[in-house]
Design a protein around this motif. Sequence first.
Motif, PDB file in Angstrom:
ATOM      1  N   LEU A  58       0.842  -1.202   0.000  1.00 23.43           N
ATOM      2  CA  LEU A  58       0.000   0.000   0.000  1.00 23.43           C
ATOM      3  C   LEU A  58       0.873   1.245   0.000  1.00 23.43           C
ATOM      4  CD1 LEU A  58      -2.499  -0.857   2.902  1.00 23.43           C
ATOM      5  CD2 LEU A  58      -2.846  -1.242   0.459  1.00 23.43           C
ATOM      6  N   ILE A  59       0.308   2.315  -0.542  1.00 22.58           N
ATOM      7  CA  ILE A  59       0.964   3.617  -0.483  1.00 22.58           C
ATOM      8  C   ILE A  59      -0.093   4.676  -0.188  1.00 22.58           C
ATOM      9  CG2 ILE A  59       0.746   4.174  -2.959  1.00 22.58           C
ATOM     10  CD1 ILE A  59       3.681   5.292  -2.705  1.00 22.58           C
ATOM     11  N   ASN A  60       0.329   5.725   0.475  1.00 23.06           N
ATOM     12  CA  ASN A  60      -0.539   6.875   0.676  1.00 23.06           C
ATOM     13  C   ASN A  60      -0.708   7.547  -0.690  1.00 23.06           C
ATOM     14  OD1 ASN A  60      -1.463   9.521   1.071  1.00 23.06           O
ATOM     15  ND2 ASN A  60      -0.473   9.680   3.065  1.00 23.06           N
ATOM     16  N   PRO A  61      -1.910   7.559  -1.264  1.00 22.55           N
ATOM     17  CA  PRO A  61      -2.067   8.095  -2.623  1.00 22.55           C
ATOM     18  C   PRO A  61      -1.786   9.594  -2.727  1.00 22.55           C
ATOM     19  CG  PRO A  61      -4.203   7.683  -1.631  1.00 22.55           C
ATOM     20  CD  PRO A  61      -3.181   7.116  -0.696  1.00 22.55           C
ATOM     21  N   PHE A  62      -1.861  10.310  -1.614  1.00 24.30           N
ATOM     22  CA  PHE A  62      -1.609  11.749  -1.640  1.00 24.30           C
ATOM     23  C   PHE A  62      -0.115  12.043  -1.836  1.00 24.30           C
ATOM     24  CE2 PHE A  62      -5.346  10.846   0.972  1.00 24.30           C
ATOM     25  CZ  PHE A  62      -6.320  11.486   0.213  1.00 24.30           C
ATOM     26  N   LEU A  63       0.735  11.050  -1.599  1.00 28.32           N
ATOM     27  CA  LEU A  63       2.176  11.203  -1.850  1.00 28.32           C
ATOM     28  C   LEU A  63       2.512  11.134  -3.333  1.00 28.32           C
ATOM     29  CD1 LEU A  63       3.717   8.918   0.931  1.00 28.32           C
ATOM     30  CD2 LEU A  63       3.547  11.417   0.926  1.00 28.32           C
ATOM     31  N   ILE A  64       1.657  10.478  -4.104  1.00 31.94           N
ATOM     32  CA  ILE A  64       1.961  10.276  -5.526  1.00 31.94           C
ATOM     33  C   ILE A  64       1.050  11.086  -6.451  1.00 31.94           C
ATOM     34  CG2 ILE A  64       2.996   8.011  -5.180  1.00 31.94           C
ATOM     35  CD1 ILE A  64       0.326   6.767  -6.118  1.00 31.94           C
ATOM     36  N   LYS A  65      -0.040  11.595  -5.909  1.00 34.29           N
ATOM     37  CA  LYS A  65      -0.949  12.441  -6.711  1.00 34.29           C
ATOM     38  C   LYS A  65      -1.549  13.477  -5.776  1.00 34.29           C
ATOM     39  CE  LYS A  65      -4.503  12.243 -10.253  1.00 34.29           C
ATOM     40  NZ  LYS A  65      -3.955  13.421 -10.908  1.00 34.29           N
ATOM     41  N   ASP A  66      -0.957  14.668  -5.781  1.00 36.20           N
ATOM     42  CA  ASP A  66      -1.332  15.676  -4.791  1.00 36.20           C
ATOM     43  C   ASP A  66      -2.749  16.233  -4.950  1.00 36.20           C
ATOM     44  OD1 ASP A  66      -0.742  17.152  -7.039  1.00 36.20           O
ATOM     45  OD2 ASP A  66       0.745  18.426  -6.084  1.00 36.20           O
ATOM     46  N   ASP A  67      -3.370  16.036  -6.094  1.00 39.78           N
ATOM     47  CA  ASP A  67      -4.747  16.508  -6.270  1.00 39.78           C
ATOM     48  C   ASP A  67      -5.771  15.375  -6.133  1.00 39.78           C
ATOM     49  OD1 ASP A  67      -4.069  15.241  -8.653  1.00 39.78           O
ATOM     50  OD2 ASP A  67      -5.054  16.731  -9.926  1.00 39.78           O
ATOM     51  N   TYR A  68      -5.346  14.261  -5.561  1.00 41.39           N
ATOM     52  CA  TYR A  68      -6.236  13.116  -5.358  1.00 41.39           C
ATOM     53  C   TYR A  68      -7.272  13.471  -4.291  1.00 41.39           C
ATOM     54  CZ  TYR A  68      -7.513   8.188  -4.567  1.00 41.39           C
ATOM     55  OH  TYR A  68      -8.172   6.985  -4.456  1.00 41.39           O
ATOM     56  N   TYR A  91      -5.256   4.543   1.665  1.00 43.42           N
ATOM     57  CA  TYR A  91      -4.161   3.902   0.951  1.00 43.42           C
ATOM     58  C   TYR A  91      -4.615   3.496  -0.446  1.00 43.42           C
ATOM     59  CZ  TYR A  91      -1.945   3.297   5.524  1.00 43.42           C
ATOM     60  OH  TYR A  91      -1.382   3.493   6.750  1.00 43.42           O
ATOM     61  N   SER A  92      -3.648   3.287  -1.311  1.00 41.64           N
ATOM     62  CA  SER A  92      -3.887   2.675  -2.611  1.00 41.64           C
ATOM     63  C   SER A  92      -3.060   1.410  -2.678  1.00 41.64           C
ATOM     64  CB  SER A  92      -3.458   3.615  -3.752  1.00 41.64           C
ATOM     65  OG  SER A  92      -4.329   4.715  -3.832  1.00 41.64           O
ATOM     66  N   VAL A  93      -3.649   0.368  -3.268  1.00 43.69           N
ATOM     67  CA  VAL A  93      -2.916  -0.877  -3.466  1.00 43.69           C
ATOM     68  C   VAL A  93      -1.919  -0.660  -4.594  1.00 43.69           C
ATOM     69  CG1 VAL A  93      -3.101  -3.320  -4.083  1.00 43.69           C
ATOM     70  CG2 VAL A  93      -4.867  -2.258  -2.652  1.00 43.69           C
ATOM     71  N   VAL A  94      -0.706  -1.137  -4.379  1.00 39.05           N
ATOM     72  CA  VAL A  94       0.392  -0.941  -5.323  1.00 39.05           C
ATOM     73  C   VAL A  94       0.729  -2.262  -6.002  1.00 39.05           C
ATOM     74  CG1 VAL A  94       2.849  -0.322  -5.498  1.00 39.05           C
ATOM     75  CG2 VAL A  94       1.353   0.938  -3.954  1.00 39.05           C
ATOM     76  N   THR A  95       1.043  -2.181  -7.277  1.00 45.07           N
ATOM     77  CA  THR A  95       1.602  -3.318  -8.005  1.00 45.07           C
ATOM     78  C   THR A  95       3.077  -3.020  -8.203  1.00 45.07           C
ATOM     79  OG1 THR A  95      -0.482  -3.727  -9.132  1.00 45.07           O
ATOM     80  CG2 THR A  95       1.504  -4.672 -10.135  1.00 45.07           C
ATOM     81  N   ILE A  96       3.910  -3.934  -7.709  1.00 43.30           N
ATOM     82  CA  ILE A  96       5.360  -3.756  -7.813  1.00 43.30           C
ATOM     83  C   ILE A  96       5.885  -4.775  -8.826  1.00 43.30           C
ATOM     84  CG2 ILE A  96       7.551  -3.711  -6.573  1.00 43.30           C
ATOM     85  CD1 ILE A  96       5.895  -3.250  -3.984  1.00 43.30           C
ATOM     86  N   PRO A  97       6.094  -4.337 -10.078  1.00 44.96           N
ATOM     87  CA  PRO A  97       6.564  -5.264 -11.114  1.00 44.96           C
ATOM     88  C   PRO A  97       8.080  -5.468 -11.037  1.00 44.96           C
ATOM     89  CG  PRO A  97       6.235  -3.109 -12.042  1.00 44.96           C
ATOM     90  CD  PRO A  97       5.840  -3.012 -10.586  1.00 44.96           C
TER      91      PRO A  97
END
Length: 141
Positions: A58-68, A91-97
């Motif tokens: 998981l990641i905090n989506p506000f760290l990767i898209k500030d207008d989320y 949180y947002s679920v992350v896919t780590i390829p």
Amino acid sequence: MNIKTSNFGDIDIDEKGIIAFDSGLPGFEQLKRFVLIKESDMVIDWLQSIDSEIAFPLINPFLIKDDYEFEIPQADIARLQIDDMEDIAVYSVVTIPENIKDIRANLQAPVVINTKEKKGKQIILGEEYPIRYEFYQKVGE
């Protein structure tokens, strides 16, 4: 309580930290109890099932898209027993390829956790956000 994990081996958890997902997660409805595993030097946290070795990055989506931004439906506010928005974590679920440059997050289905009541739910939003939001190039812009 001791649990087996695929990423961290056997770990001890505090039962007070168990988060109830009454409906499970889409595709994993049978998994109802999770714990958050946070590593202080990482931006990725892990939603670890208590009932299996499955874990979701998981990641905090506000760290990767500030207008989320999105609104939590009233039914979900009631289901999660949210009295104060200060008590929620998103949180947002992350896919780590294999190629880390292709890392992506699901912004269309945020995981909302009431940290006070220890209740969680993955909420499915409309089409305004992508399921596969690639963010490697965007971080630090």
